[in-house]
Structure formats: structure tokens, C-alpha cells
Design a protein around this motif. Structure first.
Motif, PDB file in Angstrom:
ATOM      1  N   ARG A  47      16.309  40.217  44.752  1.00 48.46           N
ATOM      2  CA  ARG A  47      15.520  39.384  43.852  1.00 48.46           C
ATOM      3  C   ARG A  47      15.519  40.056  42.485  1.00 48.46           C
ATOM      4  N   GLY A  48      15.054  39.266  41.510  1.00 49.61           N
ATOM      5  CA  GLY A  48      15.115  39.742  40.127  1.00 49.61           C
ATOM      6  C   GLY A  48      16.253  39.046  39.408  1.00 49.61           C
ATOM      7  N   ARG A  92      17.769  29.542  44.286  1.00 50.07           N
ATOM      8  CA  ARG A  92      16.498  29.689  43.568  1.00 50.07           C
ATOM      9  C   ARG A  92      16.687  29.088  42.175  1.00 50.07           C
ATOM     10  N   GLN A 197       5.606  42.802  44.628  1.00 51.49           N
ATOM     11  CA  GLN A 197       6.698  43.553  43.994  1.00 51.49           C
ATOM     12  C   GLN A 197       6.149  44.770  43.225  1.00 51.49           C
ATOM     13  N   ASP A 238      12.593  35.715  33.743  1.00 52.19           N
ATOM     14  CA  ASP A 238      13.582  34.995  34.546  1.00 52.19           C
ATOM     15  C   ASP A 238      14.291  33.940  33.718  1.00 52.19           C
ATOM     16  N   ASN A 248       8.284  34.079  33.782  1.00 55.35           N
ATOM     17  CA  ASN A 248       8.259  35.326  34.521  1.00 55.35           C
ATOM     18  C   ASN A 248       7.342  35.160  35.716  1.00 55.35           C
ATOM     19  N   LYS A 249       7.256  36.215  36.523  1.00 54.78           N
ATOM     20  CA  LYS A 249       6.453  36.152  37.741  1.00 54.78           C
ATOM     21  C   LYS A 249       5.070  35.572  37.482  1.00 54.78           C
TER      22      LYS A 249
HETATM   23  C1  LIG Z   1      14.442  41.842  35.566  1.00 54.68           C
HETATM   24  S1  LIG Z   1      14.044  40.243  36.037  1.00 54.68           S
HETATM   25  C2  LIG Z   1      12.805  40.542  37.201  1.00 54.68           C
HETATM   26  C3  LIG Z   1      11.895  39.364  37.348  1.00 54.68           C
HETATM   27  O1  LIG Z   1      12.174  38.670  38.578  1.00 54.68           O
HETATM   28  C4  LIG Z   1      10.996  38.709  39.355  1.00 54.68           C
HETATM   29  O2  LIG Z   1      10.836  37.593  40.177  1.00 54.68           O
HETATM   30  P1  LIG Z   1      11.292  37.675  41.733  1.00 54.68           P
HETATM   31  O3  LIG Z   1      10.849  39.000  42.254  1.00 54.68           O
HETATM   32  O4  LIG Z   1      10.583  36.483  42.361  1.00 54.68           O
HETATM   33  O5  LIG Z   1      12.797  37.491  41.715  1.00 54.68           O
HETATM   34  C5  LIG Z   1       9.908  38.792  38.329  1.00 54.68           C
HETATM   35  O6  LIG Z   1       9.722  37.557  37.660  1.00 54.68           O
HETATM   36  C6  LIG Z   1      10.483  39.828  37.420  1.00 54.68           C
HETATM   37  O7  LIG Z   1       9.904  39.959  36.170  1.00 54.68           O
END
Ligand SMILES: CSC[C@H]1O[C@H](OP(=O)(O)O)[C@H](O)[C@@H]1O
Length: 350
Positions: A47-48, A92, A197, A238, A248-249
Motif C-alpha cells: 500500500r502507499g 484501488r 499504518q 495519494d 490523503n489518508k
Molecule cells: C507515500 S503515499 C502514502 C499514502 O498512502 C496511504 O494510504 P494507504 O495506506 O491506504 O495506501 C496514505 O494515504 C499515505 O499518505
């Protein structure tokens, strides 16, 4: 840097660090099938935003490797790879890096699809995107660190670290560079429900680098900002829209409002592959994730049967609440549409 790589490509196979079981278990899962890679993205094994993009490029490469007959034209390759491409694209919806990577694969197929050089070309692309991301994050880190005052406390959310990227991290890249420069007194990491996370990944990454991190629940953010006056809230993204809004998250928008109230600055750290110049913030697709992520906690039910839920994985912070967007090309101060477009136009990624 002691955080293990989230993604390993070796012997024409993809290994993904299973981020669902960190930090208690450090396990890699092997992939040779693009549809299983798409499932891994959806299930958040990886993820990320940047890590998702890198993984998608390897997914297309795996799909090309698995074809039993070698197409003889670019159109034939595109048609043969379409099911795998669609599966990856549908994994996603919010992290635009996924679609950026797939489009770069499309370009390589268009250029090399009429010969037997396509698989080496797709391999070169995926490996390049992966390796380049680490260098990009180091540049983001150094630009962002230049904004951090000495003896700073900073606040971060979710995980925008080495585990969310090819390595080093975006928001955590800024924190790593600022810590290297002796500027970090402490980092507050919000736990970031429901996937935690912050608790599971960010605190683990920073502790491995001996960066002073304090884990807190998101609900403590306003209290912590009032009591400890961090200089910056530093987050990843994101998708950064043309008008400077940033997805973002979930919970990032909350933090930006709280930060504004307390005079704390907000920094979004993201590579230009996370920018989407074709839409504004309100049009960013927001992923809705399954109800059981919030009705259950690690398999244990914590909410009543049949309770209604709403589980958006991201929110959009308006540009007006962002003090700086930091990319691999520099800093967009007080971002707005004109500044974002000018930044992108003057820095075309190769
Ligand atoms: C460096 S981008 C990371 C970004 O992605 C995360 O979401 P997820 O863990 O659901 O993929 C989160 O928004 C982070 O800031």
C-alpha cells in the motif's frame, strides 16, 4: 536506513512485504501472476501511492511474461494484456500513481510492441520506476527538510514512509532528512484507524532509524498541537489535484483544520507522479473500504451486527489549508492552481 524494502524484484519474480502483519511479523509473499498482484494491492499487502504504482508496473511485466504466445504488434500486445491491466486498474481508485504507471507501460508497449524486445523494455521500465522513486524521495526529503526549523516537533499521519514507496519515503523522507540535519526533537505519529499504518508502520520505521517517535491516537491531535506546538504537520498524498487540493489518508483533512486553528503549518510531500492535472479536488475518486475494517479489530467484532458504516479510505484537504507541497523538483508555497500547473509544466518527468 533499516526498513526492509516493500517490493523486491528478483529472478523475474515479485516479492511483496506483507504489510498487513507488520510490525510483529516480517514476511514476503511471492507473486508471478498479475491477477494475484491486483488482489495484493486491493488487500493492502502492499500500500502507499508510489509503492502501488511500482507494483502495478511489475504486474504488467508479469502478465507479459506469462503469455504463452508472443503477440507480433503493439495492438495485439495491448489486447493480450488488457485483462491483467484492467484487474490492476480496478484494484484501488484513489492513488493516481497506479494509473500513471499503467500509462507508462502503455507507452512502452506502443514503442516496443512489434518485436521481441517488449519484455526487456517492460523490465527496464519497472526497475527504473522502482529505483528512481528512492532517489526522488531523497530529493523530496531534502527540499522538505529545508522548511523545518531547528529543534522541531512535527506531526505525521498514516505511513508515507519507505514502506509506502520504493524506499526512504515522502513524508517520512522529509522527517529522515530533517533528522539527519539535526532538526527533529520529536515526531508524533497518529495511529491512523482502521489499518493503523501510523501505529504499525510509521512508528516501526522511525524507531528502526532511531528517530524519536511518540505514538498517539488521532483523537489526541488537537490536544497535542495545543500542548506541544509542532512546527509542521507532514503528510504524504495519494493524489494532488490541479487546484492544489490533496487526497490523503482519511483524517488528514481533520488534521489540516486543527493545524490551521493552532498555527501549525501543513506540508504535503509527494512526487509529481502523484499529481493529476486533469481534475480538481472534489473530483478525486475516494475509495470506500469494507465495513468489517471498522466493525472488527483484527478479527474481533467491536460493533453491533448490522450497524450502518461509512469507511472512506481517504479525504481531500483543500489547497487553502496546505502551506507547502514538496515534490522532487522543489516547493510549491501556498499552492493554488496557477502554481501547481506552473510547477508541473516547468518540470516534465522523463
Ligand atoms: C507515500 S503515499 C502514502 C499514502 O498512502 C496511504 O494510504 P494507504 O495506506 O491506504 O495506501 C496514505 O494515504 C499515505 O499518505
Amino acid at each position: 536506513m533499516s526498513t526492509p524494502s516493500a517490493i523486491i524484484w528478483s529472478n523475474n519474480q515479485l516479492q511483496l512485504l506483507d504489510q498487513r502483519v507488520l510490525p510483529t511479523r516480517c514476511e514476503y509473499r511471492q507473486y508471478d501472476d498479475p491477477f494475484a498482484v491486483a488482489d495484493a494491492i486491493r488487500a493492502m499487502v502492499v500500500r502507499g501511492a508510489p509503492a502501488i504504482g511500482i507494483t502495478a508496473a511489475y504486474g504488467i511485466l508479469l502478465a507479459a511474461q506469462k503469455l504463452t504466445t508472443s503477440p507480433t504488434s503493439a495492438d495485439a500486445w495491448q489486447n493480450a494484456l488488457r485483462p491483467a491491466r484492467d484487474a490492476l486498474a480496478n484494484s484501488r481508485p484513489t492513488a493516481v500513481n497506479l494509473f500513471w504507471a499503467l500509462e507508462r507501460c502503455d507507452q512502452v508497449i506502443a514503442e516496443h510492441g512489434n518485436g521481441d524486445a517488449l519484455i526487456p523494455a517492460l523490465t527496464k521500465l519497472a526497475v527504473h520506476i522502482h529505483a528512481e522513486d528512492i532517489e526522488i524521495n531523497q530529493r523530496i526529503g531534502d527540499f522538505g527538510a529545508s522548511l523545518i526549523p531547528a529543534d522541531s516537533i512535527v506531526y505525521t499521519h498514516c505511513n508515507a514512509g519507505a514502506l509506502a514507496t520504493g524506499g526512504y519515503g515522502t513524508a517520512l523522507g522529509v522527517i529522515r532528512s530533517a533528522h539527519r540535519d539535526g532538526k527533529i526533537r520529536g515526531v508524533f505519529a497518529g495511529e491512523t484507524r482502521p489499518w493503523l499504518q501510523g501505529a504499525r508502520l510509521t512508528s516501526w520505521e522511525l524507531m528502526q532509524d532511531d528517530i524519536p517517535v511518540t505514538l498517539a491516537i488521532e483523537g489526541a491531535a488537537a490536544h497535542l498541537m495545543r500542548e506541544h506546538k509542532p512546527s509542521w504537520v507532514i503528510v504524504g498524498a495519494d493524489r494532488v489535484a490541479a487546484n492544489g487540493d490533496a487526497a490523503n489518508k482519511i483524517g488528514t483533512y481533520n488534521l489540516a483544520i486543527i493545524a490551521k486553528h493552532h498555527g501549525v503549518k501543513v506540508m504535503v510531500a509527494a512526487p509529481t507522479s502523484t499529481f493529476d492535472a486533469l481534475l480538481d479536488g472534489p473530483q478525486i475518486p475516494i475509495e470506500q473500504r469494507p465495513a468489517d475494517e471498522i466493525t472488527h479489530s483484527f478479527g474481533q467484532r467491536v460493533a453491533p451486527e448490522n450497524v450502518l458504516t461509512n469507511n472512506p479510505a481517504f479525504d481531500v484537504t483543500p489547497a487553502q489549508l496546505i502551506d507547502a507541497i514538496v515534490t522532487e523538483y522543489g516547493i510549491i508555497h501556498q499552492p493554488d492552481r496557477a502554481k501547481v500547473i506552473a510547477h508541473l509544466n516547468s518540470n516534465k518527468r522523463k
